[in-house]
Every structure is written in C-alpha cells, then in structure tokens.
Design a protein around this motif. Structure first.
Motif, PDB file in Angstrom:
ATOM      1  N   TRP A  76      38.113  81.116  30.786  1.00 38.31           N
ATOM      2  CA  TRP A  76      37.553  81.429  32.097  1.00 38.31           C
ATOM      3  C   TRP A  76      36.194  80.760  32.331  1.00 38.31           C
ATOM      4  CZ3 TRP A  76      38.483  84.889  28.159  1.00 38.31           C
ATOM      5  CH2 TRP A  76      37.364  85.348  27.448  1.00 38.31           C
ATOM      6  N   HIS A  77      35.557  80.276  31.249  1.00 40.18           N
ATOM      7  CA  HIS A  77      34.269  79.591  31.394  1.00 40.18           C
ATOM      8  C   HIS A  77      34.487  78.104  31.692  1.00 40.18           C
ATOM      9  CE1 HIS A  77      31.494  82.741  30.511  1.00 40.18           C
ATOM     10  NE2 HIS A  77      31.900  82.930  29.261  1.00 40.18           N
ATOM     11  N   PRO A  78      33.703  77.504  32.601  1.00 34.24           N
ATOM     12  CA  PRO A  78      33.744  76.052  32.751  1.00 34.24           C
ATOM     13  C   PRO A  78      33.372  75.368  31.439  1.00 34.24           C
ATOM     14  CG  PRO A  78      32.534  77.076  34.562  1.00 34.24           C
ATOM     15  CD  PRO A  78      32.776  78.154  33.547  1.00 34.24           C
ATOM     16  N   ALA A  79      33.930  74.193  31.203  1.00 32.41           N
ATOM     17  CA  ALA A  79      33.683  73.487  29.940  1.00 32.41           C
ATOM     18  C   ALA A  79      32.192  73.232  29.721  1.00 32.41           C
ATOM     19  CB  ALA A  79      34.444  72.163  29.935  1.00 32.41           C
ATOM     20  N   GLU A  80      31.458  72.945  30.789  1.00 33.03           N
ATOM     21  CA  GLU A  80      30.022  72.688  30.659  1.00 33.03           C
ATOM     22  C   GLU A  80      29.278  73.947  30.215  1.00 33.03           C
ATOM     23  OE1 GLU A  80      28.417  70.989  34.175  1.00 33.03           O
ATOM     24  OE2 GLU A  80      29.557  69.143  34.016  1.00 33.03           O
ATOM     25  N   THR A  81      29.725  75.106  30.674  1.00 34.24           N
ATOM     26  CA  THR A  81      29.099  76.364  30.261  1.00 34.24           C
ATOM     27  C   THR A  81      29.308  76.609  28.772  1.00 34.24           C
ATOM     28  OG1 THR A  81      29.425  77.328  32.452  1.00 34.24           O
ATOM     29  CG2 THR A  81      29.038  78.864  30.640  1.00 34.24           C
ATOM     30  N   VAL A  82      30.522  76.387  28.301  1.00 36.95           N
ATOM     31  CA  VAL A  82      30.814  76.541  26.870  1.00 36.95           C
ATOM     32  C   VAL A  82      29.976  75.559  26.057  1.00 36.95           C
ATOM     33  CG1 VAL A  82      32.597  76.406  25.085  1.00 36.95           C
ATOM     34  CG2 VAL A  82      33.158  77.336  27.337  1.00 36.95           C
ATOM     35  N   ALA A  83      29.873  74.315  26.545  1.00 40.11           N
ATOM     36  CA  ALA A  83      29.079  73.298  25.851  1.00 40.11           C
ATOM     37  C   ALA A  83      27.622  73.729  25.749  1.00 40.11           C
ATOM     38  CB  ALA A  83      29.183  71.966  26.588  1.00 40.11           C
ATOM     39  N   THR A  84      27.079  74.269  26.822  1.00 38.80           N
ATOM     40  CA  THR A  84      25.683  74.712  26.822  1.00 38.80           C
ATOM     41  C   THR A  84      25.462  75.835  25.824  1.00 38.80           C
ATOM     42  OG1 THR A  84      25.409  74.090  29.146  1.00 38.80           O
ATOM     43  CG2 THR A  84      23.833  75.679  28.253  1.00 38.80           C
ATOM     44  N   LYS A  85      26.390  76.795  25.777  1.00 40.73           N
ATOM     45  CA  LYS A  85      26.258  77.921  24.855  1.00 40.73           C
ATOM     46  C   LYS A  85      26.301  77.451  23.400  1.00 40.73           C
ATOM     47  CE  LYS A  85      28.304  81.451  27.903  1.00 40.73           C
ATOM     48  NZ  LYS A  85      27.184  82.424  27.868  1.00 40.73           N
ATOM     49  N   VAL A  86      27.235  76.567  23.084  1.00 39.67           N
ATOM     50  CA  VAL A  86      27.367  76.075  21.706  1.00 39.67           C
ATOM     51  C   VAL A  86      26.139  75.272  21.300  1.00 39.67           C
ATOM     52  CG1 VAL A  86      28.670  74.519  20.199  1.00 39.67           C
ATOM     53  CG2 VAL A  86      29.879  76.072  21.738  1.00 39.67           C
ATOM     54  N   ARG A  88      33.536  65.521  25.555  1.00 35.47           N
ATOM     55  CA  ARG A  88      34.728  66.360  25.625  1.00 35.47           C
ATOM     56  C   ARG A  88      34.662  67.338  26.793  1.00 35.47           C
ATOM     57  NH1 ARG A  88      38.793  66.550  25.296  1.00 35.47           N
ATOM     58  NH2 ARG A  88      39.349  68.486  24.201  1.00 35.47           N
ATOM     59  N   ALA A  89      33.456  67.873  27.068  1.00 32.18           N
ATOM     60  CA  ALA A  89      33.304  68.794  28.194  1.00 32.18           C
ATOM     61  C   ALA A  89      33.655  68.094  29.504  1.00 32.18           C
ATOM     62  CB  ALA A  89      31.872  69.326  28.243  1.00 32.18           C
ATOM     63  N   LYS A  90      33.230  66.855  29.645  1.00 34.32           N
ATOM     64  CA  LYS A  90      33.538  66.091  30.859  1.00 34.32           C
ATOM     65  C   LYS A  90      35.040  65.836  30.974  1.00 34.32           C
ATOM     66  CE  LYS A  90      32.132  61.910  33.336  1.00 34.32           C
ATOM     67  NZ  LYS A  90      31.284  60.683  33.281  1.00 34.32           N
ATOM     68  N   GLN A  91      35.657  65.454  29.850  1.00 36.64           N
ATOM     69  CA  GLN A  91      37.111  65.195  29.855  1.00 36.64           C
ATOM     70  C   GLN A  91      37.893  66.459  30.199  1.00 36.64           C
ATOM     71  OE1 GLN A  91      37.880  63.727  25.917  1.00 36.64           O
ATOM     72  NE2 GLN A  91      36.853  61.760  26.257  1.00 36.64           N
ATOM     73  N   VAL A  92      37.517  67.564  29.573  1.00 37.38           N
ATOM     74  CA  VAL A  92      38.229  68.828  29.795  1.00 37.38           C
ATOM     75  C   VAL A  92      38.073  69.287  31.233  1.00 37.38           C
ATOM     76  CG1 VAL A  92      38.276  71.276  29.192  1.00 37.38           C
ATOM     77  CG2 VAL A  92      38.109  69.560  27.391  1.00 37.38           C
ATOM     78  N   GLN A  93      36.856  69.187  31.774  1.00 34.52           N
ATOM     79  CA  GLN A  93      36.622  69.643  33.135  1.00 34.52           C
ATOM     80  C   GLN A  93      37.382  68.783  34.145  1.00 34.52           C
ATOM     81  OE1 GLN A  93      34.849  72.539  33.514  1.00 34.52           O
ATOM     82  NE2 GLN A  93      35.855  72.446  35.510  1.00 34.52           N
ATOM     83  N   GLN A  94      37.444  67.483  33.895  1.00 34.68           N
ATOM     84  CA  GLN A  94      38.210  66.599  34.776  1.00 34.68           C
ATOM     85  C   GLN A  94      39.696  66.949  34.736  1.00 34.68           C
ATOM     86  OE1 GLN A  94      37.148  62.702  33.331  1.00 34.68           O
ATOM     87  NE2 GLN A  94      35.367  62.524  34.681  1.00 34.68           N
ATOM     88  N   ARG A 122      40.982  69.881  33.983  1.00 38.06           N
ATOM     89  CA  ARG A 122      41.151  71.174  34.651  1.00 38.06           C
ATOM     90  C   ARG A 122      41.111  71.015  36.168  1.00 38.06           C
ATOM     91  NH1 ARG A 122      37.322  75.399  31.193  1.00 38.06           N
ATOM     92  NH2 ARG A 122      38.667  75.558  29.334  1.00 38.06           N
ATOM     93  N   ASP A 123      40.173  70.195  36.650  1.00 38.24           N
ATOM     94  CA  ASP A 123      40.068  69.970  38.102  1.00 38.24           C
ATOM     95  C   ASP A 123      41.339  69.321  38.643  1.00 38.24           C
ATOM     96  OD1 ASP A 123      37.550  71.025  38.040  1.00 38.24           O
ATOM     97  OD2 ASP A 123      36.504  69.088  38.005  1.00 38.24           O
ATOM     98  N   GLN A 125      48.064  72.130  41.371  1.00 36.29           N
ATOM     99  CA  GLN A 125      48.576  73.464  41.680  1.00 36.29           C
ATOM    100  C   GLN A 125      48.334  73.822  43.141  1.00 36.29           C
ATOM    101  OE1 GLN A 125      46.488  75.865  38.812  1.00 36.29           O
ATOM    102  NE2 GLN A 125      47.987  75.502  37.180  1.00 36.29           N
ATOM    103  N   LYS A 126      47.204  73.413  43.676  1.00 40.98           N
ATOM    104  CA  LYS A 126      46.890  73.684  45.073  1.00 40.98           C
ATOM    105  C   LYS A 126      47.858  72.955  45.997  1.00 40.98           C
ATOM    106  CE  LYS A 126      43.064  73.502  48.378  1.00 40.98           C
ATOM    107  NZ  LYS A 126      41.640  73.102  48.565  1.00 40.98           N
ATOM    108  N   ARG A 127      48.126  71.675  45.695  1.00 39.53           N
ATOM    109  CA  ARG A 127      49.076  70.902  46.508  1.00 39.53           C
ATOM    110  C   ARG A 127      50.476  71.506  46.439  1.00 39.53           C
ATOM    111  NH1 ARG A 127      46.256  66.241  44.638  1.00 39.53           N
ATOM    112  NH2 ARG A 127      47.782  65.976  42.967  1.00 39.53           N
TER     113      ARG A 127
END
Length: 289
Positions: free
Chosen positions: A192-202, A256-262, A264-265, A271-273
């Motif tokens: 449920w956390h954005p990848a950047e948030t997880v990266a910041t915490k770690v 990796r955070a950038k790759q994962v977030q891309q 997910r987006d 899914q929206k389409r």
C-alpha cells in the motif's frame, strides 16, 4: 556543567527552540541524559552507606541488636532502561540511562513492553501501568512549554514508528537483509506504500543504524528475549564502522523504486482503461436493448 562551558569558551549553548543550533540542542539534551546515569550510580553507591549510618544510630539507641549495624554496606546494582528497538535505531545517548549494571528490558521490543504494561494494569491491578502504556513515548530532554516549544516525541524524532523498527530489526537480523534486499522485501510486505516511501524509510533506517552502531559495543548486558537484538558484545557481533551514505546500495534502491513505481503506474492505467471499456460496453448493451 552548563555554566562551566561559558567560562571556558565565552559561548552559551541554547536549545534550538530558543535560538540555538541543532548541535547546541543535542549537546544540552545529552548533558541531562548522562547526568541520569551519574545520579543513578551515586545513589547506588551511597544509599547503602546512609542505611549503614542509620543502623548504627538505631543500634546506639538500643533499637537494634548489637552488631547488626555492621551488616549493612556494599552497593546497589544500577538497572538501565533502553529497549531493543531504541538500541537498533541508536536512539539513545551513549552512557545515559541506557548504561548500567543490568538492563532487564534491554532485549525486549517496545511493542512487547507496552503489551506487558497493559497486561499488568488489567491482570495485576496496577492501574498506573496503564497510564504509562498510554503515554506517548518521549525522552523528555527538551523544553516542552512555551511558545515554539512543542512536545518531544520519540517516533517523530526517529522518523519511524516502533512497529516499523521491529520489522526492520527482524529483516536485518533474521532474514539477513542489507539495504537493497530489505527494500525488496518491504515492497512485498507493504504494497500500500508508494515505492519512494518504502525507499525513504529503508534509507533512513540504515543511515541511523550505521551512524549509531558503535553504541552497541558498550550496551548494558541484558537477558535475550528478541531474536533481532543488536547487542554487539554477546549476540550480534559484526562490524561497527559503516559508510552511513551507503552509496551503491542507496543508488540501487532509488533505481528500483523508480522502476517499481513506473510499473505500478502503468498497471493502474491499464486497469483504468479496462474498467472504462467495460463500462462503455455495458452502456452500449443497455442502449441496444
């Protein structure tokens, strides 16, 4: 001690809320923290002496059996108070109340300590324990009254919760995770956390872990009760000097955070389409019918 420094240097340190710098603020907090240890050891050594003197007076007055006054003496053990999560994060002052002869809670997590206090309040009838458990954890070393002086809270200052520290500790010790592998594990554990948030915490955890690891070489002995204790002397022997910037690891985490977030987006857009197409098909069927 605070008045000694101006005599030596001509400078007066102030708390940050009163116009001082972060360096001054931490120094003033550490003075108070270390005085707790000094006072505790003073009492441990001198309280038996006061009892000894008192016993001799009682003996002289005939209120105590002759010779009984000589039995008092020695010194008391000092119990320290830091828990395993504070030790892991390094959220303690070296040689403060975390230092002593024995630490009964040194290898117990903050969450378990809170549960124990709540249990003692209900099951044993010690209502004060419930009030302690309900209180927000605080070092109580900074002024907390007056304009611009907010409440000093552990989790705010640490930048992470005690529950998160327990997760970091188990991944570091039991799963043998470094920064990158911990990030990958938490992506799955905290979807449920954005990848950047997880990266910041770690990155925040490993930065402070590296900076403060040296404190574990002087940690007070404790009975081991958690599998992720960072006690360097008896249980978790490993290097104490790290590059706190973790250059390769943190760079890899950012990539990796950038790759994962891309990814997910992109998945969310697909899914929206798909939902829009399904809604469009449903509308067409309704019109045709």
């Amino acid at each position: 001690l605070v008045t000694l420094f101006p005599r030596l240097t001509g400078r007066v340190p102030l708390f940050e809320s009163r116009g001082g710098t972060r360096v001054e603020d931490l120094a003033l907090q550490n003075i108070q923290a270390r005085l707790r240890m000094v006072v505790a050891y003073m009492l441990a050594q001198l309280l038996p002496w006061t009892r000894h003197k008192r016993n001799h007076k009682q003996e002289a007055k005939g209120k105590m059996k002759k010779g009984a006054g000589n039995k008092a003496g020695g010194w008391l053990l000092v119990l320290s108070t830091a828990n395993v999560d504070e030790a892991l994060r390094g959220y303690m002052t070296k040689y403060d109340c975390s230092s002593g002869d024995l630490n009964p809670i040194g290898a117990i997590s903050k969450t378990d300590l809170k549960r124990f206090l709540e249990w003692g309040s209900v099951s044993l009838g010690y209502r004060t324990l419930g009030a302690i458990a309900a209180a927000k954890p605080s070092a109580e070393l900074r002024p907390s009254k007056g304009e611009g002086e907010g409440e000093q809270l552990d989790e705010v200052e640490m930048g992470m919760t005690y529950e998160e520290l327990g997760v970091f500790g188990r991944l570091r010790k039991l799963s043998k995770c470094g920064p990158v592998s911990m990030f990958e594990a938490l992506l799955r554990k905290w979807p449920w956390h954005p990848a950047e948030t997880v990266a910041t915490k770690v990155k925040r955890f490993f930065t402070f872990y590296a900076i403060n690891r040296h404190k574990m070489t002087t940690v007070t002995p404790a009975c081991h009760a958690e599998d992720y204790s960072p006690d360097d002397n008896r249980y978790d022997q490993r290097q104490i000097l790290y590059r706190a910037s973790w250059p390769w690891q943190f760079r890899r985490i950012d990539e990796r955070a950038k790759q994962v977030q891309q990814a997910r987006d992109k998945q969310q857009q697909q899914q929206k389409r798909k939902r829009q197409e399904e809604m469009g098909g449903t509308s067409k069927r309704k019109v045709t019918s």
